[in-house]
Design a protein around this motif. Structure first.
Motif: not given
Length: 151
Positions: A141-151
Motif C-alpha cells: 500500500m505504501k508503494k502505491n502512494n505517490k507524493v506529488i511535487e509542488i512547483q
C-alpha cells in the motif's frame, strides 16, 4: 446513489447505505442474501443461492474496479400426464402442469483500495458462492502512494 468513497472503512458505509435504507426496495423476495466478512488478510463475500452450481455464476472485475457477481439459472419442472399410454402418441408431450423457474441476479460491489484484484478467488459449495478478496500488505500500500511535487 453514487458511492465514490474508497478507503479501509468501506464496508459499514457501503453496505449500511445500500441495504439498510428504503432508497432501493428489493425487487424480488428471492434475491440472494450477501454476507461480507473482514479478516486480517482478506475480505470474504458470501452469497447464498440454494440449488445453484458454479456454472450458474459469473464473477468479474469491471472497468471501474468493482466486483460484479451475476447469477443466471433456468430450471424446468414438469408433471406429465400419468394416465397416458406408452403406445399412444397423441398424449406424448401433453402437460397437465408445467412450471418454469428463471432466476437472474446482478450485484456490483465497490472494492476497497487494499484488495489485490489479481489474486481474487471464488468457489461454490452447497449453494453458497464464496469470493475471497486478499488484502495488499501494508508495504504494498505504501508503494502505491505517490507524493506529488509542488512547483
Amino acid at each position: 446513489m453514487l458511492l465514490t468513497r474508497r478507503n479501509s472503512d468501506w464496508l459499514p458505509d457501503v453496505f449500511n447505505d445500500f441495504f439498510d435504507t428504503d432508497f432501493m426496495p428489493r425487487v424480488s423476495a428471492t434475491a440472494p442474501a450477501i454476507n461480507v466478512i473482514e479478516k486480517d488478510n482478506e475480505y470474504d463475500v458470501e452469497l447464498a443461492a440454494p440449488g445453484t452450481t458454479k456454472d450458474d455464476f459469473k464473477v468479474s472485475i469491471d472497468a471501474d474496479n468493482n466486483l460484479v457477481i451475476d447469477l443466471e439459472k433456468k430450471t424446468e419442472k414438469s408433471d406429465k400426464d400419468k394416465a397416458s399410454k406408452g403406445d399412444d402418441k397423441k398424449n406424448e408431450g401433453r402437460y397437465l402442469r408445467r412450471e418454469f423457474n428463471y432466476t437472474k441476479f446482478h450485484q456490483s460491489l465497490i472494492l476497497p483500495d487494499d484488495v489485490e484484484t489479481d489474486k481474487i478467488g471464488a468457489n461454490v459449495s452447497n449453494g453458497v458462492l464464496k469470493v475471497v478478496l486478499p488484502k495488499k500488505s501494508t508495504q504494498e500500500m505504501k508503494k502505491n502512494n505517490k507524493v506529488i511535487e509542488i512547483q
